[in-house]
Write an enzyme that holds these catalytic residues in place. Structure first.
Site, PDB file in Angstrom:
ATOM      1  N   GLN A 342       0.836  -1.204   0.000  1.00  0.00           N
ATOM      2  CA  GLN A 342       0.000   0.000   0.000  1.00  0.00           C
ATOM      3  C   GLN A 342       0.877   1.263   0.000  1.00  0.00           C
ATOM      4  O   GLN A 342       1.717   1.441   0.888  1.00  0.00           O
ATOM      5  CB  GLN A 342      -0.924   0.033   1.219  1.00  0.00           C
ATOM      6  CG  GLN A 342      -1.973  -1.055   1.217  1.00  0.00           C
ATOM      7  CD  GLN A 342      -1.543  -2.281   2.000  1.00  0.00           C
ATOM      8  OE1 GLN A 342      -0.355  -2.568   2.110  1.00  0.00           O
ATOM      9  NE2 GLN A 342      -2.515  -3.009   2.537  1.00  0.00           N
ATOM     10  N   ASP A 386      -6.506  -2.656  -6.119  1.00  0.00           N
ATOM     11  CA  ASP A 386      -7.390  -1.771  -5.339  1.00  0.00           C
ATOM     12  C   ASP A 386      -6.989  -0.311  -5.524  1.00  0.00           C
ATOM     13  O   ASP A 386      -6.989   0.474  -4.569  1.00  0.00           O
ATOM     14  CB  ASP A 386      -7.327  -2.125  -3.846  1.00  0.00           C
ATOM     15  CG  ASP A 386      -7.642  -3.581  -3.569  1.00  0.00           C
ATOM     16  OD1 ASP A 386      -8.340  -4.213  -4.379  1.00  0.00           O
ATOM     17  OD2 ASP A 386      -7.170  -4.106  -2.529  1.00  0.00           O
TER      18      ASP A 386
END
Length: 547
Positions: A342, A386
């Site tokens: 991330q 994502d």
């Protein structure tokens, strides 16, 4: 707004709860009081947290007149504000003590910052509801939806924390936000399109509107994209130039210089160059406008990631909490790479925020559309997993959404939407965009699977409307997050898309997937989904207000 909706709202606000009439304050032992208690509990049983609802409203049992729903709503909100104020002290205590061990940089800082935004949102919700302007109910719902998202972000951070204060803080968070959930459940949604409204006339209105009266002529020329060159007046526009020729050489310096809580647009012209910095626009820096010389030549770049100890929320190269934020003609990137997991390029948790002709480039979790109402027009967005995620109410129009090659053994996913409860007016709407792959991913699409989205939370909501979908997308279209989580409660929809990857015959068979009709799709347009016709008119950005 349609007259029928206004009438509905008027009826809602004026409708009394059916309680027995009283001529005096009743005692707790009287039959009237007992009956009132029963009816009040019946009312609360329809709310997400009935016990918390009753606790916040039980003082109403002795009211001498019949209260209406507005009375209950305001009382529940006041309880939420009271509990949130107590929680503020607890979070501050955690931030200044060693009673919470933070494995990630920003764990408590994120909670502290987001909770202050929640407290402000609750207070603004009260003022909107008390204004007697029924169109302001959409604002109140947006504020409360964002507050609940703030809670989840804080809880996610605290999941990896430890220490004696953690359990107390988590318990207080959960209990405080129960009142927020109940408040949201009491406000009707004024922006749900009725199937009787309009018709399938297949018309689309592109809005390219004028400017607010307060903008100077030079400011208007800047927003229009004209090259003002040396004619920029520093008294009207803050100029950032990496070569030192402007008012400031860094964007952060310009943000710090900008006035706090501005009602007017604060225009910051960012000249050609590479700005290696982490730009944070806090909630008290409102109506900031960043205008670059073009996304090909103006770059904001960073490389923070969770692998280096940052929270996902804190990893952003550009982080925006200030309401009314606008940006155009700039590239924002996070260069941490796919191996760092991330790593956010842009994170926006600000209401009425919009970006136009920007490039947002990263890998996993590129664009964090965290909360509130947002709009993106003609932007290029790149990522792997994502890479458009969060719980804002957000519309993308005429954007290129481009999946990149992930690490070996990984797949790609465009969206990971995180709506927690059905009352939240949140979701990702992708309209008239192109969903594409980079050349290396496209050439490996037979071995690397790619999807349109997966459910981060159980009421995840994403729709693709009138968009081009290339055939690197797996025929099933969507994929699971964890087992059957949310497959029956999510809302994933597709409407009138085209391209070799748009066929829906082999899509997932989940109860929550929909091949949408015109009326369902219309609910996810700028007009209905983000009340865009009420605030995008004050920007220079074009938008389509229909389908």
């Amino acid at each position: 707004m349609a007259l029928s909706i206004l009438n509905l709202l008027l009826l809602f606000i004026s409708s009394p709860i059916t309680l027995p009439p009283t001529s005096a304050v009743t005692t707790s032992s009287s039959p009237t009081s007992l009956n009132t208690t029963h009816l009040l509990k019946s009312f609360c049983n329809t709310k997400p947290y009935p016990d918390s609802c009753f606790d916040s409203l039980k003082l109403s049992i002795s009211i001498t007149i019949n209260p209406n729903i507005l009375t209950y709503l305001l009382q529940t909100l006041q309880t939420a504000i009271s509990e949130a104020t107590k929680l503020t002290t607890l979070i501050s205590s955690a931030a200044s003590s060693s009673n919470i061990l933070q494995p990630q940089i920003g764990t408590i800082q994120d909670c502290q910052e987001l909770h202050q935004i929640t407290l402000s949102s609750l207070q603004k919700s009260v003022s909107r509801i008390q204004s007697n302007d029924k169109t302001k109910l959409a604002d109140a719902r947006a504020y409360l939806s964002a507050a609940l998202t703030n809670k989840n972000t804080c809880l996610e951070n605290l999941a990896s924390a430890s220490g004696p204060l953690k359990s107390v803080l988590v318990s207080s968070l959960i209990n405080t936000y129960k009142h927020v959930s109940n408040s949201l459940a009491m406000i009707p949604n004024p922006n749900v399109n009725s199937k009787k409204k309009g018709g399938n006339n297949n018309t689309k209105n592109r809005r390219l509107l004028g400017f607010p009266k307060w903008l100077s002529g030079k400011d208007r020329r800047i927003l229009e994209g004209d090259d003002g060159g040396d004619e920029y007046d520093p008294s009207e526009v803050i100029i950032v130039a990496a070569d030192g020729s402007g008012n400031f050489s860094s964007i952060s310096e310009a943000i710090n210089f900008a006035p706090n809580n501005s009602f007017d647009r604060v225009i910051i012209a960012v000249k050609e160059g590479v700005y290696e910095e982490y730009v944070e626009i806090p909630s008290y820096k409102t109506n900031i406008v960043l205008i670059g010389d073009g996304s090909e030549v103006t770059f904001i770049t960073g490389n923070r990631s969770v692998d280096e100890g940052w929270t996902t929320f804190r990893s952003a190269t550009l982080a925006v909490s200030g309401e009314g934020f606008l940006a155009r003609d700039i590239t924002i990137e996070n260069t941490a790479g796919p191996q760092k997991h991330q790593a956010v390029a842009v994170r926006i948790n600000a209401d009425l925020a919009a970006m136009y002709r920007c490039t947002i480039n990263g890998y996993q979790d590129t664009l964090y559309v965290h909360s509130f109402r947002q709009f993106y027009r003609e932007c290029d967005i790149y990522g792997t997993i994502d890479y458009i995620f969060g719980n804002a109410a957000v519309v993308f129009q005429a954007c290129n959404i481009v999946s990149k090659m992930p690490l070996p053994g990984q797949f790609t996913v465009v969206t990971a939407q995180s709506r927690e409860i059905p009352e939240q007016d949140t979701g990702i709407s992708i309209q008239n965009c192109s969903i594409l792959a980079t050349d290396d991913l496209y050439s490996n699409s037979s071995s690397v699977k790619s999807y349109l989205g997966r459910p981060w939370r159980v009421f995840s909501r994403s729709v693709i409307l009138e968009s081009y979908i290339d055939d690197f997308i797996n025929p099933t279209g969507w994929t699971e997050w964890s087992g059957d989580q949310g497959l029956d409660t999510l809302y994933y929809g597709e409407y009138d898309n085209y391209g070799p990857g748009s066929a829906t015959a082999d899509r997932v068979t989940w109860q929550g997937f929909h091949v949408m009709d015109y009326y369902d799709a219309f609910n996810f347009t700028v007009t209905y989904f983000i009340t865009g016709d009420e605030w995008l008119d004050s920007t220079s950005f074009p938008y389509d207000d229909s389908i």
